[in-house]
Design a protein around this motif. Structure first.
Motif, PDB file in Angstrom:
ATOM      1  N   ASP A  36      -0.860 150.100  54.706  1.00 42.74           N
ATOM      2  CA  ASP A  36       0.412 149.944  55.439  1.00 42.74           C
ATOM      3  C   ASP A  36       0.228 150.212  56.933  1.00 42.74           C
ATOM      4  O   ASP A  36       0.800 149.518  57.776  1.00 42.74           O
ATOM      5  CB  ASP A  36       1.513 150.850  54.828  1.00 42.74           C
ATOM      6  N   ILE A  37      -0.630 151.193  57.258  1.00 43.99           N
ATOM      7  CA  ILE A  37      -0.903 151.509  58.672  1.00 43.99           C
ATOM      8  C   ILE A  37      -1.652 150.335  59.321  1.00 43.99           C
ATOM      9  O   ILE A  37      -1.336 149.913  60.433  1.00 43.99           O
ATOM     10  CB  ILE A  37      -1.773 152.789  58.785  1.00 43.99           C
ATOM     11  N   ALA A  38      -2.636 149.796  58.586  1.00 41.32           N
ATOM     12  CA  ALA A  38      -3.426 148.674  59.117  1.00 41.32           C
ATOM     13  C   ALA A  38      -2.506 147.491  59.428  1.00 41.32           C
ATOM     14  O   ALA A  38      -2.614 146.849  60.471  1.00 41.32           O
ATOM     15  CB  ALA A  38      -4.501 148.270  58.122  1.00 41.32           C
ATOM     16  N   SER A  39      -1.560 147.233  58.523  1.00 44.60           N
ATOM     17  CA  SER A  39      -0.639 146.119  58.726  1.00 44.60           C
ATOM     18  C   SER A  39       0.263 146.375  59.933  1.00 44.60           C
ATOM     19  O   SER A  39       0.504 145.474  60.746  1.00 44.60           O
ATOM     20  CB  SER A  39       0.199 145.928  57.453  1.00 44.60           C
ATOM     21  N   ALA A  40       0.734 147.609  60.069  1.00 45.86           N
ATOM     22  CA  ALA A  40       1.626 147.946  61.188  1.00 45.86           C
ATOM     23  C   ALA A  40       0.908 147.810  62.529  1.00 45.86           C
ATOM     24  O   ALA A  40       1.524 147.500  63.542  1.00 45.86           O
ATOM     25  CB  ALA A  40       2.168 149.364  61.014  1.00 45.86           C
ATOM     26  N   VAL A  41      -0.416 148.027  62.532  1.00 41.54           N
ATOM     27  CA  VAL A  41      -1.170 147.934  63.791  1.00 41.54           C
ATOM     28  C   VAL A  41      -1.638 146.498  64.064  1.00 41.54           C
ATOM     29  O   VAL A  41      -1.513 146.001  65.179  1.00 41.54           O
ATOM     30  CB  VAL A  41      -2.407 148.877  63.766  1.00 41.54           C
ATOM     31  N   TYR A  42      -2.155 145.817  63.045  1.00 43.38           N
ATOM     32  CA  TYR A  42      -2.796 144.508  63.269  1.00 43.38           C
ATOM     33  C   TYR A  42      -1.833 143.330  63.111  1.00 43.38           C
ATOM     34  O   TYR A  42      -2.112 142.228  63.594  1.00 43.38           O
ATOM     35  CB  TYR A  42      -4.023 144.340  62.357  1.00 43.38           C
ATOM     36  N   ASN A  43      -0.740 143.518  62.378  1.00 42.19           N
ATOM     37  CA  ASN A  43       0.300 142.484  62.183  1.00 42.19           C
ATOM     38  C   ASN A  43      -0.234 141.200  61.526  1.00 42.19           C
ATOM     39  O   ASN A  43      -1.417 141.117  61.200  1.00 42.19           O
ATOM     40  CB  ASN A  43       0.992 142.147  63.506  1.00 42.19           C
ATOM     41  N   GLY A  44       0.656 140.228  61.344  1.00 40.12           N
ATOM     42  CA  GLY A  44       0.259 138.963  60.727  1.00 40.12           C
ATOM     43  C   GLY A  44      -0.195 139.174  59.287  1.00 40.12           C
ATOM     44  O   GLY A  44       0.325 140.022  58.561  1.00 40.12           O
ATOM     45  N   LEU A  45      -1.185 138.388  58.878  1.00 44.74           N
ATOM     46  CA  LEU A  45      -1.769 138.505  57.537  1.00 44.74           C
ATOM     47  C   LEU A  45      -3.133 139.172  57.687  1.00 44.74           C
ATOM     48  O   LEU A  45      -3.956 138.711  58.483  1.00 44.74           O
ATOM     49  CB  LEU A  45      -1.918 137.104  56.937  1.00 44.74           C
ATOM     50  N   ILE A  46      -3.350 140.248  56.939  1.00 42.66           N
ATOM     51  CA  ILE A  46      -4.648 140.926  57.071  1.00 42.66           C
ATOM     52  C   ILE A  46      -5.323 141.138  55.716  1.00 42.66           C
ATOM     53  O   ILE A  46      -4.662 141.246  54.689  1.00 42.66           O
ATOM     54  CB  ILE A  46      -4.546 142.308  57.769  1.00 42.66           C
ATOM     55  N   LYS A  47      -6.651 141.191  55.796  1.00 39.27           N
ATOM     56  CA  LYS A  47      -7.430 141.682  54.655  1.00 39.27           C
ATOM     57  C   LYS A  47      -7.940 143.058  55.067  1.00 39.27           C
ATOM     58  O   LYS A  47      -8.542 143.216  56.135  1.00 39.27           O
ATOM     59  CB  LYS A  47      -8.599 140.740  54.354  1.00 39.27           C
ATOM     60  N   TYR A  48      -7.648 144.043  54.216  1.00 35.97           N
ATOM     61  CA  TYR A  48      -7.948 145.432  54.560  1.00 35.97           C
ATOM     62  C   TYR A  48      -8.891 146.036  53.531  1.00 35.97           C
ATOM     63  O   TYR A  48      -8.655 145.903  52.328  1.00 35.97           O
ATOM     64  CB  TYR A  48      -6.626 146.215  54.583  1.00 35.97           C
ATOM     65  N   THR A  49      -9.968 146.676  53.986  1.00 35.01           N
ATOM     66  CA  THR A  49     -10.861 147.420  53.080  1.00 35.01           C
ATOM     67  C   THR A  49     -10.757 148.897  53.438  1.00 35.01           C
ATOM     68  O   THR A  49     -10.948 149.274  54.605  1.00 35.01           O
ATOM     69  CB  THR A  49     -12.329 146.951  53.215  1.00 35.01           C
ATOM     70  N   SER A  50     -10.432 149.727  52.445  1.00 37.10           N
ATOM     71  CA  SER A  50     -10.080 151.123  52.721  1.00 37.10           C
ATOM     72  C   SER A  50     -11.298 152.006  52.986  1.00 37.10           C
ATOM     73  O   SER A  50     -12.422 151.674  52.607  1.00 37.10           O
ATOM     74  CB  SER A  50      -9.257 151.680  51.566  1.00 37.10           C
ATOM     75  N   PHE A  51     -11.034 153.131  53.636  1.00 36.11           N
ATOM     76  CA  PHE A  51     -12.081 154.101  53.998  1.00 36.11           C
ATOM     77  C   PHE A  51     -11.939 155.347  53.120  1.00 36.11           C
ATOM     78  O   PHE A  51     -10.966 155.483  52.379  1.00 36.11           O
ATOM     79  CB  PHE A  51     -11.957 154.471  55.483  1.00 36.11           C
ATOM     80  N   ASP A  52     -12.913 156.246  53.250  1.00 40.69           N
ATOM     81  CA  ASP A  52     -12.925 157.470  52.437  1.00 40.69           C
ATOM     82  C   ASP A  52     -12.073 158.547  53.126  1.00 40.69           C
ATOM     83  O   ASP A  52     -12.508 159.165  54.100  1.00 40.69           O
ATOM     84  CB  ASP A  52     -14.385 157.920  52.289  1.00 40.69           C
ATOM     85  N   ARG A  53     -10.859 158.751  52.625  1.00 38.31           N
ATOM     86  CA  ARG A  53      -9.944 159.705  53.274  1.00 38.31           C
ATOM     87  C   ARG A  53     -10.431 161.152  53.160  1.00 38.31           C
ATOM     88  O   ARG A  53     -10.274 161.931  54.079  1.00 38.31           O
ATOM     89  CB  ARG A  53      -8.529 159.581  52.681  1.00 38.31           C
ATOM     90  N   GLU A  54     -11.011 161.486  52.018  1.00 36.70           N
ATOM     91  CA  GLU A  54     -11.478 162.876  51.846  1.00 36.70           C
ATOM     92  C   GLU A  54     -12.520 163.223  52.898  1.00 36.70           C
ATOM     93  O   GLU A  54     -12.538 164.321  53.448  1.00 36.70           O
ATOM     94  CB  GLU A  54     -12.092 163.051  50.460  1.00 36.70           C
TER      95      GLU A  54
END
Ligand code: PMV
Ligand code: MG
Length: 353
Positions: free
Chosen positions: A161-179
């Motif tokens: 959701d953060i990636a979408s709010a920053v990059y806008n449009g249509l995105i493909k997002y690969t998540s990172f290790d939050r821990e």
């Protein structure tokens, strides 16, 4: 005065899998916004949001302190805290300021649409503070700062959701290790963490294909993604074999969707969402979460009857579902049948930014 507008989001594919680091999702941002107005103040600052409630804040040893407590403001203050720490590490000195938040991300009766208001608020607060101090930043810097503010409160969220709010449009997002990031925060500076690479993290904008429209149906029942994700997470260890296959197959759906969308192959787009829907159905069954609740099931079945590609969006349990149509599709007939089944078509378009 600084004014910043950040759009809401919707998941298209890859939900739940993307919560696991290194896995993928597709999201769109929509033309409904969180707006932040920020202006300099003296001695103390304030935040005005949620039915005009005003919170007063000040600082003790560079740390924000707030007189009252109100959980609804925790994302705003977490975002301010991260932005200010970063600004200090960059060598700036801090001012006081008043922030006013307004939101299109809920209905007139105050019901959330499920368009990611917490993520949009975090991004908007951080962006407005960076702009106030005239700090140079990239989209990736803004993503990382916002993601840190968000995972401190909800470490289980994927930050799609953060990636979408920053990059806008249509995105493909690969998540990172939050821990890993949360651990690094204990020993490293924010500035060093932001400037470093985050292993599996990838955010890619995909050009919009004007042959297709995203149609959004709203169930009018708000759902808590955090509760759904946490509940499933506790049950994952009970069936690891399924989970591994689920991640693998979900990533395949995301790739297939993107490929079909770029190449204008409606059959591929449709197949990828149908496959993803089936995977989510199995996931829900295995881990005892309710994704296609009540009229969300109807929403998807009706859209399918019209020949569209359709599935739930996000964690499910309420909120929205999506349908993808092709040029010339008569959306009015779908809207009518949705309405007869208590589903409201939201008047949304993709926001390209
Ligand atoms: O319901 P939403 O739109 O907040 O989406 C949640 C998507 C999940 O993958 C289930 C959770 C996440 O943080 O990615
Ligand atoms: Mg949701």
């Amino acid at each position: 005065m600084i004014e910043v507008k950040v759009p809401g989001k919707l998941y298209i594919a890859g939900e739940y899998a993307v919560v696991n680091p290194g896995n993928k999702a597709v999201l769109i941002s929509v033309d409904k916004f969180i707006t932040i107005k920020l202006k300099k103040s003296k001695h103390k600052g304030s935040v005005k949001s949620y039915s005009n409630i005003r919170m007063i804040w000040s600082r003790q040893d560079d740390q924000i302190v707030v007189d009252q407590k109100d959980d609804r403001f925790e994302y705003i203050f977490s975002a301010m805290d991260i932005a200010e720490k970063y600004i200090l590490q960059k060598g700036y000195s801090l001012d006081f300021y008043d922030i006013e938040v307004t939101s299109d991300l809920e209905s007139q009766d105050g019901i959330k649409y499920g368009l990611g208001s917490s993520a949009a608020i975090v991004v908007a607060v951080i962006k407005s503070i960076l702009e106030y101090y005239k700090v140079e930043y990239s989209k990736m810097d803004l993503f990382k700062l916002s993601a840190i503010a968000s995972i401190k409160l909800n470490p289980n969220g994927s930050c799609g959701d953060i990636a979408s709010a920053v990059y806008n449009g249509l995105i493909k997002y690969t998540s990172f290790d939050r821990e890993k990031i949360l651990k690094r925060l204990k020993t490293e500076t924010l500035k060093d963490i932001v400037e470093s690479d985050w292993d599996s993290l990838e955010i890619e904008n995909i050009s919009l294909n004007n042959e297709y429209d995203f149609i959004i149906g709203w169930t009018k029942s708000p759902a808590s993604s955090i509760n759904l994700v946490n509940k499933a997470k506790n049950n994952i260890s009970k069936n690891i074999k399924f989970y591994k296959d689920f991640l693998h197959e979900s990533n395949k759906c995301v790739d297939e969707f993107v490929k079909g969308y770029i190449k204008s192959s409606f059959e591929t787009v449709k197949h990828s969402l149908e496959k993803n829907r089936e995977l989510l159905r199995q996931y829900a069954e295995n881990y005892n979460v309710l994704i296609e609740r009540d009229n969300l099931f109807d929403l998807v079945e009706i859209a399918k009857k019209f020949g569209l590609a359709s599935k739930t969006s996000g964690a499910g349990g309420g909120d929205c579902g999506i349908a993808i149509s092709y040029k010339g599709f008569d959306v009015k007939s779908l809207e009518k049948e949705w309405k007869e089944n208590k589903i409201t078509k939201l008047d949304l378009s993709i926001h390209e930014g």
